[in-house]
Design a protein around this motif. Structure first.
Motif, mmCIF file in Angstrom:
data_model
loop_
_atom_site.group_PDB
_atom_site.id
_atom_site.type_symbol
_atom_site.label_atom_id
_atom_site.label_comp_id
_atom_site.label_asym_id
_atom_site.label_seq_id
_atom_site.Cartn_x
_atom_site.Cartn_y
_atom_site.Cartn_z
ATOM 1 N N ALA A 1 0.806 -1.218 0.000
ATOM 2 C CA ALA A 1 0.000 0.000 0.000
ATOM 3 C C ALA A 1 0.838 1.265 0.000
ATOM 4 N N GLN A 2 2.181 1.146 -0.049
ATOM 5 C CA GLN A 2 3.015 2.342 -0.006
ATOM 6 C C GLN A 2 2.721 3.276 -1.178
ATOM 7 N N TYR A 3 2.637 2.723 -2.395
ATOM 8 C CA TYR A 3 2.375 3.509 -3.600
ATOM 9 C C TYR A 3 1.259 2.871 -4.417
ATOM 10 N N VAL A 4 0.518 3.706 -5.124
ATOM 11 C CA VAL A 4 -0.356 3.259 -6.205
ATOM 12 C C VAL A 4 0.246 3.854 -7.479
ATOM 13 N N THR A 5 0.791 2.992 -8.335
ATOM 14 C CA THR A 5 1.575 3.449 -9.480
ATOM 15 C C THR A 5 0.908 3.036 -10.783
ATOM 16 N N ASN A 6 0.807 3.992 -11.703
ATOM 17 C CA ASN A 6 0.212 3.715 -13.007
ATOM 18 C C ASN A 6 1.191 4.136 -14.110
ATOM 19 N N LEU A 7 1.371 3.261 -15.078
ATOM 20 C CA LEU A 7 2.288 3.502 -16.188
ATOM 21 C C LEU A 7 1.495 3.561 -17.492
ATOM 22 N N VAL B 1 9.050 1.768 -8.549
ATOM 23 C CA VAL B 1 9.331 3.011 -7.834
ATOM 24 C C VAL B 1 9.860 2.678 -6.443
ATOM 25 N N LEU B 2 10.967 3.328 -6.070
ATOM 26 C CA LEU B 2 11.619 3.058 -4.789
ATOM 27 C C LEU B 2 10.904 3.758 -3.637
ATOM 28 N N HIS B 3 10.720 3.009 -2.544
ATOM 29 C CA HIS B 3 10.291 3.599 -1.270
ATOM 30 C C HIS B 3 11.528 3.624 -0.375
ATOM 31 N N PRO B 4 12.169 4.809 -0.208
ATOM 32 C CA PRO B 4 13.483 4.861 0.456
ATOM 33 C C PRO B 4 13.499 4.310 1.874
ATOM 34 N N LEU B 5 12.431 4.535 2.654
ATOM 35 C CA LEU B 5 12.446 4.099 4.056
ATOM 36 C C LEU B 5 12.510 2.587 4.187
ATOM 37 N N SER B 6 11.807 1.882 3.310
ATOM 38 C CA SER B 6 11.812 0.420 3.368
ATOM 39 C C SER B 6 12.871 -0.185 2.453
ATOM 40 N N VAL C 1 11.158 6.056 -26.421
ATOM 41 C CA VAL C 1 9.876 5.684 -25.829
ATOM 42 C C VAL C 1 9.557 6.695 -24.726
ATOM 43 N N VAL C 2 8.420 7.356 -24.839
ATOM 44 C CA VAL C 2 8.020 8.344 -23.831
ATOM 45 C C VAL C 2 6.989 7.697 -22.910
ATOM 46 N N ALA C 3 7.356 7.586 -21.637
ATOM 47 C CA ALA C 3 6.501 6.956 -20.644
ATOM 48 C C ALA C 3 6.043 7.986 -19.618
ATOM 49 N N VAL C 4 4.813 7.825 -19.131
ATOM 50 C CA VAL C 4 4.267 8.694 -18.086
ATOM 51 C C VAL C 4 3.970 7.822 -16.862
ATOM 52 N N VAL C 5 4.607 8.152 -15.746
ATOM 53 C CA VAL C 5 4.446 7.391 -14.508
ATOM 54 C C VAL C 5 3.721 8.268 -13.490
ATOM 55 N N SER C 6 2.573 7.797 -13.013
ATOM 56 C CA SER C 6 1.812 8.498 -11.973
ATOM 57 C C SER C 6 1.944 7.712 -10.681
ATOM 58 N N ILE C 7 2.382 8.388 -9.608
ATOM 59 C CA ILE C 7 2.636 7.718 -8.325
ATOM 60 C C ILE C 7 1.813 8.413 -7.247
ATOM 61 N N THR C 8 0.908 7.686 -6.632
ATOM 62 C CA THR C 8 0.142 8.209 -5.500
ATOM 63 C C THR C 8 0.737 7.650 -4.214
ATOM 64 N N ASN C 9 1.140 8.523 -3.325
ATOM 65 C CA ASN C 9 1.797 8.131 -2.077
ATOM 66 C C ASN C 9 0.753 7.741 -1.037
ATOM 67 N N ARG C 10 0.649 6.442 -0.749
ATOM 68 C CA ARG C 10 -0.296 5.924 0.245
ATOM 69 C C ARG C 10 0.408 5.478 1.526
ATOM 70 N N SER C 11 1.643 5.920 1.719
ATOM 71 C CA SER C 11 2.409 5.462 2.885
ATOM 72 C C SER C 11 1.976 6.139 4.179
ATOM 73 N N ALA D 1 2.196 13.050 1.300
ATOM 74 C CA ALA D 1 1.303 11.973 1.735
ATOM 75 C C ALA D 1 -0.075 12.169 1.122
ATOM 76 N N GLY D 2 -0.551 11.167 0.432
ATOM 77 C CA GLY D 2 -1.849 11.236 -0.224
ATOM 78 C C GLY D 2 -1.831 11.949 -1.559
ATOM 79 N N GLY D 3 -0.692 12.555 -1.923
ATOM 80 C CA GLY D 3 -0.591 13.286 -3.185
ATOM 81 C C GLY D 3 -0.156 12.380 -4.330
ATOM 82 N N THR D 4 -0.267 12.909 -5.543
ATOM 83 C CA THR D 4 0.104 12.157 -6.733
ATOM 84 C C THR D 4 1.186 12.916 -7.492
ATOM 85 N N LEU D 5 2.247 12.214 -7.806
ATOM 86 C CA LEU D 5 3.352 12.763 -8.589
ATOM 87 C C LEU D 5 3.296 12.151 -9.985
ATOM 88 N N LYS D 6 3.397 13.003 -11.020
ATOM 89 C CA LYS D 6 3.384 12.515 -12.397
ATOM 90 C C LYS D 6 4.721 12.865 -13.033
#
Length: 295
Positions: free
Chosen positions: A19-25, A118-123, A38-48, A90-95
């Motif tokens: 549940a740390q991240y919700v990631t969409n590619l 996507v790396l979760h640095p703490l874990s 190749v152009v990729a778009v990664v959306s990361i929602t922080n659920r930690s 926390a709870g935000g989304t990074l694109k």
């Protein structure tokens, strides 16, 4: 009892990790020419539940792409970091939009699948996105293929290269590509999209006195695109022209380069011109107010 408790703790930890991240590619498209970025778009929602900071000087690469061929062969993973730290609230989304260039992801023909980790640095764990598919094909230079020498002022001056222009059908649309190759080895230096093309008008393609490539083509009904490519394979200029009635833009070569004559400059980013609506009765000209009404 202790085993049951330990198993419950492990299950809770695994649930928290997932549940740390919700990631969409997503990819901007799913069909590519060999060597095309190749152009990729990664959306990361922080659920930690807490802010997460990734990147920064000397930090670990925090974004990784895994590419697998349909035969099951895994290509070398592509890892990406950032010089500046990035905070995921926390709870935000990074694109993040990432261009995977250099040909390592599109050097082979075939169908591939890709995931982003996507790396979760703490874990210290990487968390995986959904899987997307992409197809890599190739095409011969069916529009233009001419050698040139790299002029002074560019890397590898004096080396012979080739400009190639390719008309490629992607689903229901024709796309015009430019490719720069090394004339001695035949290796691809750069492959990139010029834009969608309408072939009701034949594109004009030429190399100027500075060994720059000029391409003028019909991009949309009555809209022409003029692209100038440098000998290093980078786009130097891109401009657009409108085709008024009976005044079609044309490209002519000059002693200093090339220029477009005819037509009129067009800005595709400008807001559309609003058409004037009907006048209200209160806006009628004053001279009409003095006209006596018929009995």
């Amino acid at each position: 009892m202790n085993r049951l408790f330990l198993l419950l703790i492990l299950c809770l930890c695994c649930g928290q990790a997932r549940a740390q991240y919700v990631t969409n590619l997503t990819l901007i498209k799913d069909h590519f020419l060999t060597g095309e970025p190749v152009v990729a778009v990664v959306s990361i929602t922080n659920r930690s539940g807490a802010d997460v900071i990734v990147g920064g000087h000397g930090s670990r690469d925090w974004l990784q792409f895994e590419i697998t061929q349909n035969t099951g062969q895994n290509l070398a993973p592509i890892t990406i970091g950032s010089a500046e730290p990035i905070t995921m609230k926390a709870g935000g989304t990074l694109k993040q939009t990432v261009e995977l260039s250099g040909g390592y992801s599109t050097a082979n023909l075939g169908t591939f699948s890709m995931v982003a980790n996507v790396l979760h640095p703490l874990s210290g764990q990487f968390f995986q996105s959904n899987k997307v598919r992409l197809t890599i094909t190739d095409s011969k230079p069916n529009m233009f293929d001419q050698p040139f020498g790299v002029p002074e002022g560019y890397a590898n001056a004096g080396r012979q290269r080739r400009y190639q222009v390719i008309l490629f059908r992607e689903l229901n649309e024709l796309q015009l590509y430019c490719r720069l190759t090394d004339d001695r080895s035949g290796s691809y230096i750069a492959t990139f999209l010029l834009g969608p093309a309408m072939m009701v008008v034949q594109p004009q393609i030429a190399i100027d006195v500075h060994n720059k490539l000029h391409v003028l083509f019909l991009a949309q009904p009555h809209i022409y695109c003029h692209v100038v490519v440098n000998p290093d394979g980078k786009v130097h200029q891109r401009s657009y022209y409108r085709d008024p009635e009976g005044n079609r833009p044309e490209m002519i070569m000059t002693s200093t380069g090339a220029k477009v004559v005819g037509g009129e400059p067009f800005d595709p980013g400008a807001p559309p011109v609003r058409k004037k609506g009907l006048r209200k009765a209160s806006e009628r000209p004053k001279d009409m107010e003095s006209v006596p009404k018929k009995k």
